[in-house]
Design a protein around this motif. Structure first.
Motif, PDB file in Angstrom:
ATOM      1  N   LYS A 153       0.812  -1.324   0.073  1.00  0.00           N
ATOM      2  CA  LYS A 153      -0.055  -0.005  -0.073  1.00  0.00           C
ATOM      3  C   LYS A 153       0.969   1.352  -0.065  1.00  0.00           C
ATOM      4  CE  LYS A 153      -3.273  -2.708   0.753  1.00  0.00           C
ATOM      5  NZ  LYS A 153      -4.332  -3.332  -0.422  1.00  0.00           N
ATOM      6  N   ASP A 154       0.553   2.332  -0.714  1.00  0.00           N
ATOM      7  CA  ASP A 154       1.159   3.757  -0.601  1.00  0.00           C
ATOM      8  C   ASP A 154       0.991   4.061   0.452  1.00  0.00           C
ATOM      9  OD1 ASP A 154       2.151   3.204  -3.283  1.00  0.00           O
ATOM     10  OD2 ASP A 154       0.511   4.423  -4.155  1.00  0.00           O
ATOM     11  N   LEU A 173      12.437   0.098   1.900  1.00  0.00           N
ATOM     12  CA  LEU A 173      11.218  -0.843   1.872  1.00  0.00           C
ATOM     13  C   LEU A 173      10.507  -0.519   0.872  1.00  0.00           C
ATOM     14  CD1 LEU A 173       9.873  -3.561   2.935  1.00  0.00           C
ATOM     15  CD2 LEU A 173       8.800  -2.249   4.803  1.00  0.00           C
ATOM     16  N   ALA A 174       9.897   0.689   0.905  1.00  0.00           N
ATOM     17  CA  ALA A 174       8.896   1.349   0.067  1.00  0.00           C
ATOM     18  C   ALA A 174       9.614   1.036  -1.506  1.00  0.00           C
ATOM     19  CB  ALA A 174       8.745   2.757   0.420  1.00  0.00           C
ATOM     20  N   GLN A 175      10.859   1.355  -1.666  1.00  0.00           N
ATOM     21  CA  GLN A 175      11.257   1.082  -2.986  1.00  0.00           C
ATOM     22  C   GLN A 175      11.141  -0.071  -3.242  1.00  0.00           C
ATOM     23  OE1 GLN A 175      15.261   2.477  -3.121  1.00  0.00           O
ATOM     24  NE2 GLN A 175      15.343   3.051  -5.193  1.00  0.00           N
ATOM     25  N   LYS A 176      11.764  -1.186  -2.549  1.00  0.00           N
ATOM     26  CA  LYS A 176      11.530  -2.594  -2.675  1.00  0.00           C
ATOM     27  C   LYS A 176      10.061  -3.063  -3.040  1.00  0.00           C
ATOM     28  CE  LYS A 176      12.895  -7.020  -0.359  1.00  0.00           C
ATOM     29  NZ  LYS A 176      12.205  -7.515   0.868  1.00  0.00           N
ATOM     30  N   GLN A 177       9.126  -2.613  -2.390  1.00  0.00           N
ATOM     31  CA  GLN A 177       7.582  -3.001  -2.514  1.00  0.00           C
ATOM     32  C   GLN A 177       7.205  -2.341  -3.815  1.00  0.00           C
ATOM     33  OE1 GLN A 177       7.938  -5.666  -0.565  1.00  0.00           O
ATOM     34  NE2 GLN A 177       5.686  -5.364   0.117  1.00  0.00           N
ATOM     35  N   GLY A 178       7.790  -1.368  -4.236  1.00  0.00           N
ATOM     36  CA  GLY A 178       7.270  -0.496  -5.461  1.00  0.00           C
ATOM     37  C   GLY A 178       6.063   0.328  -5.057  1.00  0.00           C
ATOM     38  N   VAL A 179       6.215   0.797  -3.764  1.00  0.00           N
ATOM     39  CA  VAL A 179       4.978   1.689  -3.316  1.00  0.00           C
ATOM     40  C   VAL A 179       5.622   3.123  -3.088  1.00  0.00           C
ATOM     41  CG1 VAL A 179       3.468  -0.298  -2.718  1.00  0.00           C
ATOM     42  CG2 VAL A 179       5.165   0.759  -1.076  1.00  0.00           C
TER      43      VAL A 179
END
Ligand SMILES: NC(=O)c1ccc[n+]([C@@H]2O[C@H](COP(=O)([O-])OP(=O)(O)OC[C@H]3O[C@@H](n4cnc5c(N)ncnc54)[C@H](O)[C@@H]3O)[C@@H](O)[C@H]2O)c1
Length: 282
Positions: free
Chosen positions: A102-103, A121-127
């Motif tokens: 989730k964004d 982590l946000a970058q890794k998850q693509g969010v």
């Protein structure tokens, strides 16, 4: 009116918003989604550790059956989480949202002062992790300036005496607020200490630290006086780019005298630009 095939294709997806924390800021943002972002977003989930807060907010927004009984249920029902909690485990709550892809719009910025791992982590998850500028001006210029050498950043936060009444650091230091008769510096130090000592007051310091990538050059001064009637934040930055000085004088949020109204407006504006896919400034 029916849309042409091209227009149909271009019609943007309606984003489902989950509000985590239905206090002053979460409630204001939920209401503003209707008034400011009606074509782009709907509130589909509300969760608060105090269920009465979520139920109260539900009665004041036009979206039906949004109250969720747990945070995982909120995550199942939205695309974007608005974090507006005053929780000890805010970091973990945001981490869970990123793991669920989730964004997240983060309000409790002070909890992310050492934010590198959550950004990774946000970058890794693509969010996306969205951090509004809050009750200050100049974050756009600070971000740009910090691509080159920064020599110093000074944030001077001035608040009326009542803004410090419940502060644990002030109590521990045995500062007698009722005896303050003139302008008094309550704190002068680095951002890590400032965030620890004034967790409810100093999200702006953390926002500057993250925007500037220059935590060690950032000095925070917290000042009070019987003369101060509004919360103000003055920022001075000097570096290779030149020098900037900004100052905001903020009225308080109608629902919460500890929050600046501009902080809520900046969150709503950040969401509006996110929904529209437009980013103005740096
Ligand atoms: N970035 C900024 O510029 C800025 C400005 C002001 C406030 N803030 C921060 O935003 C956050 C919210 O502020 P507010 O004024 O709305 O606070 P508030 O106290 O009015 O509301 C917080 C809500 O979170 C709920 N809550 C606490 N723990 C929870 C949990 N684990 N799960 C779900 N709900 C939980 C509480 O019951 C409460 O309803 C605070 O951390 C505050 O420091 C940021």
């Amino acid at each position: 009116m029916s849309l042409s095939p091209l227009r149909k294709q271009a019609k943007a997806k309606i984003i489902r918003v989950g509000i985590l924390g239905c206090g002053a800021i979460g409630s204001r943002i939920a209401k503003s989604i209707k008034t400011q972002c009606d074509d782009q977003a709907v509130v589909t989930a509300l969760f608060d550790i105090n269920p009465a807060k979520a139920q109260h907010l539900q009665k004041n927004i036009p979206y039906k059956n949004s109250v969720k009984t747990s945070y995982p249920k909120l995550l199942e029902s939205c695309d974007l989480v608005v974090e507006a909690v005053n929780a000890a485990d805010t970091y973990q709550l945001v981490r869970s949202a990123l793991l669920a892809k989730k964004d997240v719009l983060v309000m409790s910025v002070g909890k992310f002062i050492e934010g590198e791992s959550i950004f990774k982590l946000a970058q890794k998850q693509g969010v996306r992790l969205l951090i509004p500028s809050g009750a200050i001006a100049g974050i756009d210029a600070i971000k740009a300036a910090s691509l080159q050498r920064i020599d110093r950043i000074i944030l001077t936060t001035r608040k009326p005496i009542y803004g410090f009444v419940d502060n644990a650091y002030i109590k521990e230091k045995r500062v007698n607020l009722s005896k303050i008769k003139k302008e008094t510096i309550l704190f002068d130090g680095n951002v890590r200490e400032a965030v620890k000592c004034f967790p409810q007051n100093i999200n702006v310091a953390a926002t500057i630290a993250l925007a500037s990538d220059a935590k060690d050059k950032l000095r925070i001064r917290i000042v009070t006086s019987p003369e101060f009637k509004v919360n103000s934040h003055e920022i001075e930055v000097a570096g290779e780019f030149g020098r900037l000085v900004t100052k905001t004088e903020n009225v308080v949020c109608p629902d919460n005298p500890k929050t600046s109204y501009l902080a809520v407006l900046s969150a709503v504006r950040t969401l509006k630009e996110y929904f529209q896919g437009v980013k103005i400034g740096t």
